[in-house]
Design a protein around this motif. Structure first.
Motif, PDB file in Angstrom:
ATOM      1  N   MET A  35       9.032   3.446  -1.937  1.00  0.00           N
ATOM      2  CA  MET A  35       8.990   3.233  -0.486  1.00  0.00           C
ATOM      3  C   MET A  35      10.361   3.513   0.118  1.00  0.00           C
ATOM      4  O   MET A  35      11.387   3.243  -0.503  1.00  0.00           O
ATOM      5  CB  MET A  35       8.606   1.787  -0.167  1.00  0.00           C
ATOM      6  N   ARG A  76      -1.499  -4.571   3.806  1.00  0.00           N
ATOM      7  CA  ARG A  76      -0.384  -4.407   4.716  1.00  0.00           C
ATOM      8  C   ARG A  76       0.147  -5.732   5.241  1.00  0.00           C
ATOM      9  O   ARG A  76       1.312  -5.876   5.540  1.00  0.00           O
ATOM     10  CB  ARG A  76      -0.813  -3.549   5.913  1.00  0.00           C
ATOM     11  N   SER A 127       0.814  -1.213   0.000  1.00  0.00           N
ATOM     12  CA  SER A 127       0.000   0.000   0.000  1.00  0.00           C
ATOM     13  C   SER A 127       0.848   1.264   0.000  1.00  0.00           C
ATOM     14  O   SER A 127       0.417   2.309  -0.477  1.00  0.00           O
ATOM     15  CB  SER A 127      -0.965  -0.008   1.182  1.00  0.00           C
ATOM     16  N   GLN A 128       2.088   1.175   0.490  1.00  0.00           N
ATOM     17  CA  GLN A 128       2.941   2.382   0.521  1.00  0.00           C
ATOM     18  C   GLN A 128       3.652   2.611  -0.808  1.00  0.00           C
ATOM     19  O   GLN A 128       4.433   3.559  -0.942  1.00  0.00           O
ATOM     20  CB  GLN A 128       3.992   2.256   1.625  1.00  0.00           C
ATOM     21  N   ILE A 145      10.656   0.942   5.253  1.00  0.00           N
ATOM     22  CA  ILE A 145       9.403   0.206   5.047  1.00  0.00           C
ATOM     23  C   ILE A 145       9.655  -1.050   4.220  1.00  0.00           C
ATOM     24  O   ILE A 145       9.172  -2.139   4.530  1.00  0.00           O
ATOM     25  CB  ILE A 145       8.364   1.118   4.372  1.00  0.00           C
TER      26      ILE A 145
END
Ligand SMILES: *Cc1c(COP(=O)(O)O)cnc(C)c1O
Ligand code: SF4
Length: 452
Positions: free
Chosen positions: A196, A168, A139-140, A200
């Protein structure tokens, strides 16, 4: 040296080159189209990759700057009237969303057919279509350092959240990987997963390494950062850390395949891009390259031959040439199957065997990745020779089949079987929805392009 800062529709007119070179009409057109198609760039792309003396014919300008021909006259007019009428943000968004829906961003098959269910949970950030590889959309990672005007992933970028893939929970993925020993490859995709932070990314990768999943042999990253932000691997704050993370994965016995999306040789000409390639290769990762074939960007054999030759010299391995799917600015970018094959064949004969690792032109269609192997004449009938490079059914792969030649066809669902057959051999298992009067009843296209 550049520090990353996104340039968007809001501040694009303050870019010196835009101010200086573009006519008022072009600036307005950019606002119109940029309200519908993605617009994001950065100073590195603007300064180093575009020849502003000749911007109208510059491939990277076309790749990153929305322009008039990318929308139909009707859609252009709708958005232009809204802007001229002083429409506010919410209203512009309504007009944009309506146009986007007509451009059909997320064909039915893509959202629903390939999302697995595991442990009673729908893994909405995962796609599993071909047995050995899963796609993961962290999602990031749902944005990029700059956007391609042809990108069909804009529903993931532009705030149409109901269309968004996101997930996630790496634990679920690990469970899924363990339960499916056929899966050898996990592909991080997006957007651009290398947007990212290393921190992360490390959370995901370290969890995967620590899990010691015996079947997980390769981690792939689909990325355009080598082109749009090579500093990610060289000067960014956490660039060194990223290189160490790659090494760590490699040392754990997992191969890293960096799937670089490169459309044109101009993208890998800069010193910083060369340094980035070198640093990535030094970690033990392998860089493979892929690109769609796009009218107005790379629709000639010389460009492709130069692209592959350059990649081989840099130590990268040419991998896929894709055909464009029909979303977004299709009319502006699309290249018919016949022309794409001619370009591929014209290019491949100019390079040595080292660059002939590239497979294409290939379309990621509903039943699988279908390669146009060639155009031939058999018993007086002109035909396309096709084969699956990937199939929903693995047994379809590498079985040549034939379609009637059609110089205008852009996609599998516009083709008809040759030699009087009524359907293609795979259609008893996966019937195609054919186009009627040029309009698809529903689309058979599935996810494709650079990340896969
Ligand atoms: C292309 C693709 C892959 C990877 O295929 P390879 O031929 O192994 O590179 C995986 N999943 C999907 C959905 C794809 O389109
Ligand atoms: S094609 Fe890839 S790099 Fe380009 S905007 Fe789409 S996701 Fe980003």
């Amino acid at each position: 040296m550049y520090r990353y800062k996104a340039i968007s529709l809001r501040n694009i007119n303050s870019v010196a080159q835009v101010k200086y070179y573009l006519s008022d009409e072009e600036k307005f057109a950019m606002q119109v189209v940029g309200n519908v198609l993605p617009l994001k760039t950065n100073q590195y792309v603007v300064d180093e990759l575009i020849d502003w003396q000749n911007y109208r014919n510059d491939p990277i300008y076309t790749l990153t700057f929305p322009q008039k021909g990318m929308l139909s006259q009707e859609h252009f007019h709708e958005m232009a009237s809204a802007l001229r009428g002083g429409a506010q943000k919410a209203e512009l968004k309504l007009v944009a969303d309506m146009i986007r829906r007509e451009l059909n961003p997320n064909p039915a098959g893509q959202m629903h057919q390939n999302v697995p269910v595991w442990d009673g949970v729908k893994l909405t950030g995962i796609q599993h279509k071909y047995k050995e590889t899963i796609l993961f959309f962290p999602s990031q990672g749902q944005t990029c350092h700059a956007y391609c005007t042809f990108c069909f992933r804009w529903p993931q970028f532009t705030g149409m959240h109901d269309l968004k893939f996101a997930m996630r929970d790496i634990e679920l993925i690990i469970g899924y990987l363990r339960a499916h020993p056929n899966i050898t490859d996990m592909l991080f995709t997006g957007g651009d997963p290398l947007i990212m932070s290393t921190k992360i990314l490390a959370q995901y990768l370290e969890a995967l390494v620590d899990a010691q999943i015996p079947n997980l042999r390769t981690i792939r990253f689909g990325s355009k950062a080598l082109s749009y932000w090579p500093h990610r691997f060289v000067h960014d704050e956490d660039a060194d850390e990223l290189m160490r993370l790659f090494e760590k994965v490699k040392q754990a016995g997992i191969h890293i395949a960096f799937m670089a999306h490169v459309n044109h040789p101009n993208e890998l000409q800069t010193n910083i891009a060369h340094q980035a390639v070198e640093r990535i290769l030094n970690t033990g990762a392998v860089i493979r390259t892929q690109s769609p074939i796009m009218r107005n960007i790379n629709d000639n054999a010389e460009t492709w031959a130069a692209l592959w030759q350059q990649q081989v010299e840099l130590g990268c391995i040419p991998y896929y040439m894709f055909l464009a799917r029909d979303t977004g600015a299709q009319d502006f970018f699309s290249v018919p199957l016949a022309k794409a094959w001619e370009i591929y064949q014209g290019a491949i004969q100019q390079v040595s065997g080292l660059a002939r690792t590239v497979r294409g032109p290939s379309m990621s269609a509903g039943p699988g990745k279908v390669q146009v192997m060639g155009i031939s004449e058999i018993m007086g009938q002109k035909v396309f020779v096709l084969q699956f490079l990937q199939g929903r059914n693995a047994d379809w792969v590498h079985r040549p089949f034939f379609a009637k030649f059609d110089p205008k066809a852009n996609w599998l669902d516009e083709l008809r079987p040759a030699f009087g057959e009524s359907r293609f051999f795979f259609e008893d298992q996966y019937p195609l929805v054919h186009k009627v009067n040029g309009v698809a009843l529903s689309s058979n296209k599935a996810i494709s392009e650079h990340t896969v």
